[in-house]
Design a protein around this motif. Structure first.
Motif, PDB file in Angstrom:
ATOM      1  N   ARG A  52       0.848  -1.190   0.000  1.00 44.16           N
ATOM      2  CA  ARG A  52       0.000   0.000   0.000  1.00 44.16           C
ATOM      3  C   ARG A  52       0.880   1.235   0.000  1.00 44.16           C
ATOM      4  NH1 ARG A  52      -4.459  -2.045   4.440  1.00 44.16           N
ATOM      5  NH2 ARG A  52      -6.040  -2.768   2.959  1.00 44.16           N
ATOM      6  N   GLU A  53       0.658   2.095  -0.977  1.00 44.97           N
ATOM      7  CA  GLU A  53       1.484   3.290  -1.110  1.00 44.97           C
ATOM      8  C   GLU A  53       1.370   4.187   0.119  1.00 44.97           C
ATOM      9  OE1 GLU A  53       4.271   5.712  -2.484  1.00 44.97           O
ATOM     10  OE2 GLU A  53       3.666   3.863  -3.507  1.00 44.97           O
ATOM     11  N   ASP A  54       0.190   4.260   0.713  1.00 45.34           N
ATOM     12  CA  ASP A  54       0.026   5.137   1.877  1.00 45.34           C
ATOM     13  C   ASP A  54       0.763   4.615   3.111  1.00 45.34           C
ATOM     14  OD1 ASP A  54      -1.571   2.975   2.473  1.00 45.34           O
ATOM     15  OD2 ASP A  54      -3.412   4.113   2.755  1.00 45.34           O
ATOM     16  N   ALA A  55       1.209   3.345   3.064  1.00 49.55           N
ATOM     17  CA  ALA A  55       1.971   2.784   4.181  1.00 49.55           C
ATOM     18  C   ALA A  55       3.462   3.047   4.038  1.00 49.55           C
ATOM     19  CB  ALA A  55       1.714   1.285   4.294  1.00 49.55           C
ATOM     20  N   VAL A  56       3.882   3.493   2.861  1.00 51.20           N
ATOM     21  CA  VAL A  56       5.300   3.779   2.623  1.00 51.20           C
ATOM     22  C   VAL A  56       5.558   5.224   3.047  1.00 51.20           C
ATOM     23  CG1 VAL A  56       7.163   3.829   0.927  1.00 51.20           C
ATOM     24  CG2 VAL A  56       5.303   2.176   0.683  1.00 51.20           C
ATOM     25  N   ARG A  57       6.130   5.400   4.201  1.00 49.49           N
ATOM     26  CA  ARG A  57       6.320   6.747   4.734  1.00 49.49           C
ATOM     27  C   ARG A  57       7.617   6.813   5.534  1.00 49.49           C
ATOM     28  NH1 ARG A  57       2.153   4.165   7.432  1.00 49.49           N
ATOM     29  NH2 ARG A  57       2.430   3.885   9.677  1.00 49.49           N
ATOM     30  N   GLY A  58       7.992   8.018   5.917  1.00 54.09           N
ATOM     31  CA  GLY A  58       9.193   8.209   6.717  1.00 54.09           C
ATOM     32  C   GLY A  58      10.434   7.729   5.990  1.00 54.09           C
ATOM     33  N   ARG A  61      10.016   5.728   2.635  1.00 57.58           N
ATOM     34  CA  ARG A  61       9.830   6.538   1.419  1.00 57.58           C
ATOM     35  C   ARG A  61      11.146   7.185   0.988  1.00 57.58           C
ATOM     36  NH1 ARG A  61       5.552   8.603  -1.371  1.00 57.58           N
ATOM     37  NH2 ARG A  61       4.100   7.687   0.119  1.00 57.58           N
ATOM     38  N   LEU A  62      11.907   7.668   1.964  1.00 57.63           N
ATOM     39  CA  LEU A  62      13.182   8.312   1.647  1.00 57.63           C
ATOM     40  C   LEU A  62      14.147   7.331   0.997  1.00 57.63           C
ATOM     41  CD1 LEU A  62      15.280  10.594   1.857  1.00 57.63           C
ATOM     42  CD2 LEU A  62      15.769   9.792   4.191  1.00 57.63           C
ATOM     43  N   MET A  63      14.306   6.154   1.583  1.00 58.03           N
ATOM     44  CA  MET A  63      15.255   5.185   1.046  1.00 58.03           C
ATOM     45  C   MET A  63      14.813   4.671  -0.316  1.00 58.03           C
ATOM     46  SD  MET A  63      17.548   5.365   3.276  1.00 58.03           S
ATOM     47  CE  MET A  63      18.670   4.088   2.735  1.00 58.03           C
ATOM     48  N   ALA A  65      13.225   6.407  -2.568  1.00 62.81           N
ATOM     49  CA  ALA A  65      13.555   7.464  -3.517  1.00 62.81           C
ATOM     50  C   ALA A  65      15.033   7.449  -3.871  1.00 62.81           C
ATOM     51  CB  ALA A  65      13.158   8.823  -2.938  1.00 62.81           C
ATOM     52  N   ILE A  66      15.877   7.184  -2.869  1.00 59.17           N
ATOM     53  CA  ILE A  66      17.320   7.134  -3.113  1.00 59.17           C
ATOM     54  C   ILE A  66      17.673   5.966  -4.024  1.00 59.17           C
ATOM     55  CG2 ILE A  66      19.557   6.706  -2.024  1.00 59.17           C
ATOM     56  CD1 ILE A  66      18.500   8.302   0.394  1.00 59.17           C
ATOM     57  N   TYR A  67      17.141   4.789  -3.728  1.00 58.75           N
ATOM     58  CA  TYR A  67      17.458   3.616  -4.545  1.00 58.75           C
ATOM     59  C   TYR A  67      16.875   3.734  -5.949  1.00 58.75           C
ATOM     60  CZ  TYR A  67      19.444   1.091  -0.595  1.00 58.75           C
ATOM     61  OH  TYR A  67      20.243   0.696   0.440  1.00 58.75           O
ATOM     62  N   ASP A  68      15.701   4.329  -6.061  1.00 56.90           N
ATOM     63  CA  ASP A  68      15.124   4.534  -7.392  1.00 56.90           C
ATOM     64  C   ASP A  68      15.955   5.515  -8.208  1.00 56.90           C
ATOM     65  OD1 ASP A  68      13.008   2.779  -7.250  1.00 56.90           O
ATOM     66  OD2 ASP A  68      11.536   4.270  -6.614  1.00 56.90           O
ATOM     67  N   GLY A  69      16.670   6.408  -7.516  1.00 59.18           N
ATOM     68  CA  GLY A  69      17.442   7.428  -8.210  1.00 59.18           C
ATOM     69  C   GLY A  69      18.810   6.982  -8.693  1.00 59.18           C
ATOM     70  N   LEU A  70      19.326   5.870  -8.122  1.00 56.45           N
ATOM     71  CA  LEU A  70      20.663   5.447  -8.538  1.00 56.45           C
ATOM     72  C   LEU A  70      20.790   3.938  -8.722  1.00 56.45           C
ATOM     73  CD1 LEU A  70      21.826   4.282  -5.595  1.00 56.45           C
ATOM     74  CD2 LEU A  70      22.278   6.682  -5.223  1.00 56.45           C
ATOM     75  N   PRO A  71      19.821   3.291  -9.355  1.00 63.07           N
ATOM     76  CA  PRO A  71      19.901   1.829  -9.499  1.00 63.07           C
ATOM     77  C   PRO A  71      21.116   1.349 -10.268  1.00 63.07           C
ATOM     78  CG  PRO A  71      18.189   2.719 -10.919  1.00 63.07           C
ATOM     79  CD  PRO A  71      18.613   3.829 -10.011  1.00 63.07           C
ATOM     80  N   ALA A  72      21.535   2.121 -11.282  1.00 58.26           N
ATOM     81  CA  ALA A  72      22.677   1.694 -12.096  1.00 58.26           C
ATOM     82  C   ALA A  72      24.000   1.869 -11.370  1.00 58.26           C
ATOM     83  CB  ALA A  72      22.691   2.466 -13.413  1.00 58.26           C
ATOM     84  N   LEU A  73      24.042   2.740 -10.345  1.00 56.91           N
ATOM     85  CA  LEU A  73      25.293   3.036  -9.656  1.00 56.91           C
ATOM     86  C   LEU A  73      25.494   2.212  -8.391  1.00 56.91           C
ATOM     87  CD1 LEU A  73      25.362   6.939  -9.904  1.00 56.91           C
ATOM     88  CD2 LEU A  73      26.638   5.307 -11.294  1.00 56.91           C
ATOM     89  N   HIS A  74      24.414   1.677  -7.843  1.00 50.83           N
ATOM     90  CA  HIS A  74      24.494   1.038  -6.527  1.00 50.83           C
ATOM     91  C   HIS A  74      25.530  -0.083  -6.471  1.00 50.83           C
ATOM     92  CE1 HIS A  74      23.385  -1.830  -3.350  1.00 50.83           C
ATOM     93  NE2 HIS A  74      23.082  -0.753  -2.659  1.00 50.83           N
ATOM     94  N   ASP A  75      25.416  -1.069  -7.337  1.00 54.55           N
ATOM     95  CA  ASP A  75      26.325  -2.215  -7.271  1.00 54.55           C
ATOM     96  C   ASP A  75      27.769  -1.850  -7.611  1.00 54.55           C
ATOM     97  OD1 ASP A  75      24.126  -3.607  -6.495  1.00 54.55           O
ATOM     98  OD2 ASP A  75      24.170  -5.085  -8.112  1.00 54.55           O
ATOM     99  N   PRO A  76      28.025  -1.046  -8.666  1.00 47.32           N
ATOM    100  CA  PRO A  76      29.415  -0.645  -8.926  1.00 47.32           C
ATOM    101  C   PRO A  76      30.039   0.127  -7.766  1.00 47.32           C
ATOM    102  CG  PRO A  76      28.073  -0.261 -10.867  1.00 47.32           C
ATOM    103  CD  PRO A  76      27.124  -0.611  -9.762  1.00 47.32           C
ATOM    104  N   LEU A  77      29.267   1.014  -7.135  1.00 46.87           N
ATOM    105  CA  LEU A  77      29.791   1.762  -5.991  1.00 46.87           C
ATOM    106  C   LEU A  77      30.097   0.834  -4.818  1.00 46.87           C
ATOM    107  CD1 LEU A  77      27.582   4.992  -5.953  1.00 46.87           C
ATOM    108  CD2 LEU A  77      30.026   4.831  -6.469  1.00 46.87           C
ATOM    109  N   GLY A 195      17.563  -1.679   9.095  1.00 48.73           N
ATOM    110  CA  GLY A 195      17.914  -0.535   9.928  1.00 48.73           C
ATOM    111  C   GLY A 195      17.175   0.733   9.558  1.00 48.73           C
ATOM    112  N   ALA A 196      16.697   0.814   8.317  1.00 42.03           N
ATOM    113  CA  ALA A 196      15.973   1.999   7.864  1.00 42.03           C
ATOM    114  C   ALA A 196      14.463   1.793   7.871  1.00 42.03           C
ATOM    115  CB  ALA A 196      16.440   2.395   6.459  1.00 42.03           C
ATOM    116  N   TYR A 197      14.000   0.630   8.309  1.00 39.54           N
ATOM    117  CA  TYR A 197      12.554   0.398   8.380  1.00 39.54           C
ATOM    118  C   TYR A 197      11.914   1.361   9.373  1.00 39.54           C
ATOM    119  CZ  TYR A 197      12.490  -4.087   5.815  1.00 39.54           C
ATOM    120  OH  TYR A 197      12.570  -5.054   4.860  1.00 39.54           O
ATOM    121  N   ARG A 198      10.685   1.762   9.099  1.00 38.23           N
ATOM    122  CA  ARG A 198       9.968   2.602  10.057  1.00 38.23           C
ATOM    123  C   ARG A 198       9.661   1.814  11.333  1.00 38.23           C
ATOM    124  NH1 ARG A 198       6.235   1.145   6.125  1.00 38.23           N
ATOM    125  NH2 ARG A 198       4.384   0.037   6.886  1.00 38.23           N
TER     126      ARG A 198
END
Length: 288
Positions: A52-58, A61-63, A65-77, A195-198
């Motif tokens: 449920r999208e309304d359950a994704v908060r705090g 939601r932040l994490m 957004a971060i992972y969606d923003g750098l999927p191609a860079l995560h594993d190489p980094l 560790g980042a779970y609400r």
């Protein structure tokens, strides 16, 4: 399509039925509808979205957004920065926690039911080839991967298309409410997320719930190993990595009350590995 019958509605644990288009026997576009609560869960581009999208908060939601923003860079980094900052290779770190899953001891059940491994937070699928390597040669095992980041799962889908992974199932789901019935999996793994779970305690309870009694449940996430006397650079890097919390540590105190055979260890200067099993007391609770 037979996999749909194995799923459970994240809202009520009811049975799901697929309505939509298939692609080579797999869900492609449409809806998974619950026969219990009538909730409808969308399926897009081959990924069921069982949250449920309304359950994704705090921090969730932040994490995401971060992972969606750098999927191609995560594993190489990860590959570059792990030895640079932690003085241990990524391969050695992964091998240290994967051995706690005891994949080499998996044996087919007498009833002929398929063996199943779950990875929560599967990301781009870096553990998939390592899991396959650890399995006994010729062993048929289904690997189920869930993640809340569509970007990371897209990278994982690309990995599956390039390699030979016939027994991998992917879907979007929230670790606080996994879309599976109790005791479905023979091994359960969660890397770099709890560790980042609400609500980390709820996430741990879900991992325990979907694992068969007695099977290893392995949780890996950030914790600074103070025993190794980290340098100022390592302390600064760890603080930057764990910006989402002031208390990144192994959540041993949050384990379910029936957890047993608990083992906590550092698999690298920045990461702990927590292994536990659930006691077989479900039947006892009913008869006692």
């Amino acid at each position: 399509m037979g996999d749909v019958a194995l799923l459970a509605c994240p809202a009520c644990r009811g049975t799901l039925v697929f309505h939509g288009q298939e692609d080579e026997g797999c869900v492609a576009w449409g809806w998974l509808r619950c026969g219990g609560c009538a909730e409808a869960w969308p399926v897009k581009r081959g990924l069921a979205r069982l949250f449920r999208e309304d359950a994704v908060r705090g921090t969730d939601r932040l994490m995401r957004a971060i992972y969606d923003g750098l999927p191609a860079l995560h594993d190489p980094l990860t590959t570059v920065l792990t030895p640079l900052l932690q003085f241990v290779s990524e391969a050695k770190m992964r091998a240290a926690y994967l051995r706690r899953m005891e994949l080499g001891t998996l044996r087919s059940s007498p009833d002929g039911m398929p063996l199943r491994v779950l990875e929560v937070g599967v990301g781009a699928g870096a553990n998939l080839p390592l899991i396959r390597r650890e399995l006994v040669s010729g062993q048929e095992v289904e690997v189920w991967g869930v993640d809340l980041s569509e970007g990371m799962l897209g990278r994982c889908q690309a990995r599956l298309r390039k390699g030979s992974y016939p027994d991998v199932r992917l879907m979007m789901a929230d670790g606080h409410s996994l879309p599976f019935p109790e005791g479905m999996f023979d091994r359960v793994l969660s890397v770099g997320g709890i560790g980042a779970y609400r609500d980390p305690a709820k996430g741990l309870r879900e991992l325990a719930r979907v694992a068969k009694p007695g099977t290893p449940v392995v949780v890996v996430d950030e914790q600074l190993d103070l025993a190794r006397q980290p340098s100022l650079l390592q302390r600064a890097a760890f603080r930057a990595i764990t910006f989402y919390t002031r208390d990144a540590h192994c959540p041993r105190e949050l384990l379910p009350s029936l957890a047993t055979d608990v083992l906590e260890e550092q698999v690298s200067p920045f990461f702990y590995c927590l292994r536990f099993r659930m006691r077989e007391l479900r039947a006892t609770a009913v008869t006692g």
